[in-house]
Design an enzyme around this catalytic site. Sequence first.
Site, PDB file in Angstrom:
ATOM      1  NE  ARG A  59      -4.155   1.814   0.629  1.00 48.63           N
ATOM      2  CZ  ARG A  59      -5.046   2.206  -0.264  1.00 48.63           C
ATOM      3  NH1 ARG A  59      -4.878   1.906  -1.542  1.00 48.63           N
ATOM      4  NH2 ARG A  59      -6.111   2.891   0.103  1.00 48.63           N
ATOM      5  CB  THR A  91      -9.084  -1.330  -8.057  1.00 48.17           C
ATOM      6  OG1 THR A  91      -8.948  -0.141  -7.272  1.00 48.17           O
ATOM      7  CG2 THR A  91      -8.417  -2.473  -7.325  1.00 48.17           C
ATOM      8  CD  GLU A 118      -8.436   5.491  -4.731  1.00 46.94           C
ATOM      9  OE1 GLU A 118      -9.451   5.965  -4.217  1.00 46.94           O
ATOM     10  OE2 GLU A 118      -8.148   4.299  -4.592  1.00 46.94           O
ATOM     11  CG  ASP A 145      -8.324   5.149  -1.068  1.00 50.15           C
ATOM     12  OD1 ASP A 145      -9.411   5.530  -1.516  1.00 50.15           O
ATOM     13  OD2 ASP A 145      -7.874   4.007  -1.269  1.00 50.15           O
ATOM     14  CB  SER A 189      -7.082  -0.409   0.934  1.00 48.06           C
ATOM     15  OG  SER A 189      -7.434  -1.081  -0.266  1.00 48.06           O
ATOM     16  CB  SER A 190     -12.575  -1.249  -0.156  1.00 50.37           C
ATOM     17  OG  SER A 190     -13.238  -0.266   0.599  1.00 50.37           O
ATOM     18  N   GLY A 228     -13.352  -2.112  -7.504  1.00 50.39           N
ATOM     19  CA  GLY A 228     -14.638  -1.501  -7.225  1.00 50.39           C
ATOM     20  C   GLY A 228     -14.693  -0.534  -6.069  1.00 50.39           C
ATOM     21  N   GLY A 229     -13.551  -0.055  -5.563  1.00 44.05           N
ATOM     22  CA  GLY A 229     -13.592   0.898  -4.463  1.00 44.05           C
ATOM     23  C   GLY A 229     -14.257   0.306  -3.240  1.00 44.05           C
TER      24      GLY A 229
END
Length: 604
Positions: A104, A389, A409, A429, A454-455, A476-477
């Site tokens: 990340r 993503t 992102e 984010d 983060s998702s 997909g965020g």
Amino acid sequence: MRSRLLAAATFLLASCAPLPPGVQRAAPDTIAAPRTPGFVVAANPLAVDAGMAVLRRGGSAVDAAIAVQAMLSLVEPQSSGIGGGAFMTYYDAGLRDVTVYDGREVAPAGATPDMFLDPATGQPLPFAQAVLSGRATGVPGAVAMLAEAHRRHGALAWNVLFDDAQRTARDGFVVSPRLAHMLQGSYAELSAPDVQHYFARAGGGLLQAGDRLRNPAYADFLTRLAAQGPAALYRGETARRIVARVRAAPLPGSLSEADLAAYAPVARAPVCGAWRVYRVCAAPPPASGVGLIELLGLLERTDIAKRAPNDPQGWYLFAEASRLMYADRDRYVADPAFVRVPVAGMIEPAYLDARARLIGPRAGPAPVAGTPRGAPAAAPDATREPAGTSHFIVGDGAGNVVSMTTTVESIFGSGRMVDGFFLNNQMTDFSFAPRNVDGRVAVNAVAPGKRPRSSMTPLVLLDREGRFAGAIGSAGGNAILAYVAKSLVAAVDWNLPTQQALAQPNLVARGDAFQGEVTKFSPPVLAGLAARGVALKPGQGEDSGVHAMIVRAGNRYDGGYDPRREGKVVVEAVPAPRIRGSVARPDRTRPDRVRDTREPVAAQ
């Protein structure tokens, strides 16, 4: 071998249906053979081909993942790239163990909590303004993370893993319909000068499907990356160009060469939990694997497995469980080096029991976060998380598996380009507002050296003896958690073949918002949901990008790619790699045990 996965056979439905377009599989006698097959599932056929080429040469899953990422950076730049970050969930077949590699991005040393506030009004900047700013870019982590995973699990030399991407960048590739569609969209990033220049079409406008795009600057960079290793990105001429591009107007960022040189990926213990006959292992905070496991645990306490895709009650249960999970995830999950995340408490059976009892016969107001064991006082969080993503899965001939979610992102990241690749906008984010109306600090507020929440939730499924049983993840965020959980419910609880499971309509319920692919649900399902207080509205962004591989009864590898993208699945016999070394892992025999190895490594 994996044919002993008998427990799963009680509910996994073997499918004799023809393979859908884009799915390739070797002859049945090859797939059913004792040898472990190799496979690649990704969002672009050229990336799949690059990964398979490495596996056929005796490469490991990590080797092939590097080739896949290098190609995705070229042919799917709207989604991921080497200027971004990633989480890799790695299954070691020899040790029957899982490690998460955290690549990340991190905030520069000069980042401040109020950097996304308008100095004149004190209010958060409009997202379209923030995303194009220099402040949007964090220190990229994907390359350093891949290099560390390669050091531990590589079989082939680093410098031979970029050949396909180098050649394709130099010779050019045909612009796909999906990339062309993104270029015709209304995204703020399309106004960025670098985007306009790179995708310019002779005669005016931007490239269209069928046009050929060459990227000699990226080919040159990959040549240096192959020869120099990650230092080609984190030090020297490319690092200087990244800093200069980030520090350019508008709203210059503070990223420095020292920030780049100091970047360190982290090897973490996964967060794991029991679900059905599986052990689910996913990426821990600052990723959102704990949210996915919580959601599965909530659903397991309902009768959703007795439902079917055409039953509105099943979708209602999914929506209400999702809302409960998101309330918890949004409040508590952040970088564990900066805040205390109640990971174990969020997936404890007693807590899940209590949360599941909140699911009533009809949807009410947005649920509030619960108070799991170990929960700190925290402010509600409304972080916006765009959907640029990609997810891919690789398995090698020895049974090792990579499940990796990778991102820049937003669409084309910050819209700023260096050496043929786009820079991320991961700093957006973070929560733009560092405090809520009560003055409490948001857990996902900006801080120097902090990793934004983060998702992303790349995961693997294990059977009760620790053998690989599947892998899944999505783009997909913030909707990633819903996309992955829906696919698992459809594939396991509703017994659908993987490809059909991924194609099921998406439904994302978070707070007071109920979004979904309205046109893909049948009128009776929509009416049944509305009668239960769930009025679906169309979603937004890139939508899902789910890719999955599930080991079915009889050792059958059932892969699927998201039909909303341009993916492909290939499964075939490949040589078993000779991995040069493996790192011992801590004992993780308890499914609910959560440990963080915190093993930083230099990006040199």
